[in-house]
Design an enzyme around this catalytic site. Sequence first.
Site, mmCIF file in Angstrom:
data_model
loop_
_atom_site.group_PDB
_atom_site.id
_atom_site.type_symbol
_atom_site.label_atom_id
_atom_site.label_comp_id
_atom_site.label_asym_id
_atom_site.label_seq_id
_atom_site.Cartn_x
_atom_site.Cartn_y
_atom_site.Cartn_z
ATOM 1 N N SER A 73 0.802 -1.232 0.000
ATOM 2 C CA SER A 73 0.000 0.000 0.000
ATOM 3 C C SER A 73 0.828 1.271 0.000
ATOM 4 O O SER A 73 0.309 2.344 -0.332
ATOM 5 C CB SER A 73 -0.924 0.012 1.222
ATOM 6 N N ASP A 113 -3.665 7.955 8.045
ATOM 7 C CA ASP A 113 -4.439 7.047 8.894
ATOM 8 C C ASP A 113 -3.481 6.334 9.843
ATOM 9 O O ASP A 113 -2.369 6.806 10.079
ATOM 10 C CB ASP A 113 -5.269 6.081 8.041
ATOM 11 N N HIS A 138 -0.501 4.830 7.187
ATOM 12 C CA HIS A 138 0.038 5.440 5.972
ATOM 13 C C HIS A 138 0.289 6.933 6.099
ATOM 14 O O HIS A 138 -0.530 7.656 6.682
ATOM 15 C CB HIS A 138 -0.933 5.207 4.810
#
Length: 349
Positions: free
Chosen positions: A46, A322, A325
């Site tokens: 991610s 978040d 990340h």
Amino acid sequence: MMKKLFSLSCLPLVLVLLSGFMGLQLAEARLHYNYHPKMLFVFGDSYVDTGNTRIDQPGSWKQPYGITFPGKPAGRFSNGRVLTDYIAKYLGLKSPLPYKFRKLIPQQLKYGMNFAYGGTGVFDTSSKNPNMTIQIDFLNQLIKENVYTTSDLYNSVAHVSVAGNDYNFYLSRNGSIEGFPSFIGSVVNQTAINLVRIQKLGVRKIVVGGLQPLGCLPGNTASSSFQKCNSTFNDLVLLHNNLLNQAVTKLNRQSKDNSTFVVVDLYDSFMSVLNHPSTNNIKEPFKPCCVGVGREYNCGSVENNVNKYTVCESPTSAFFWDLLHPSQAGWHAVYNKLQTTNAFQQIRY
């Protein structure tokens, strides 16, 4: 006297030869300096995924992800740009197309391709998304289909992200860090195998990110009200990075070009920004901008058409988007730090 005259008579010839040799070296240096990769291939998770993760999975394709860039959810695990976008910018390229869109936007194949999927690792960490071995298989298949040529690969850079999903998965299965050092060795060994495989496909330059300070992620600083990092996790990260640097040094010794493999130091870059946030216009170094309401919810959670999350007033001044990340501002600050390092500068040449 004759010897002196002979020496003086040879001086013009020596100068001509020397200037010719220096000119050749200068020309080669200019060619080396002016070389710019034409494509970027991305593998990992991610931290570099720009849209491969499925729309029905948590985050990335749901509000409020993407609110800063491009203004709506676009498959990036952030409010905006991620590391891939900044590396592409550094190379003077457009951010490479996510693999799943390869048939929808074929005109963008010329910039390379992004094979990264959120939640994945070098081993199986997700039942829905392919690990890195399978991601490399995808590129191999495209080569067989003549989507990319030998010349394309030679004039390209590959970026490999290993951001810690293997370790999160290990903890979820084992519940403790006992046995972690041995597992870290396994993750680094598999990473090295992946790097060599990408090289054998013909990619000229392979860049791998060192592990970021996992102990500083909001999920691990929440217990201190987002005030300080977890040193236990960071010590394990340093072990990972030490082993990774050793492995890459060994690979370069075995390679014909001793700068084929490059490690970019995400740990130092993250810590530099987190320790001096105001220098990068960061007001919230550890507190995430987007959080779920209550422990059962995450950023982007919705229940009965009601948003179960909150977003900070200024995402552009938060380092983390978040619990896991960086925000676009966070990645931009890390990118600014990376640009000053010798390792990162090797990517372009």
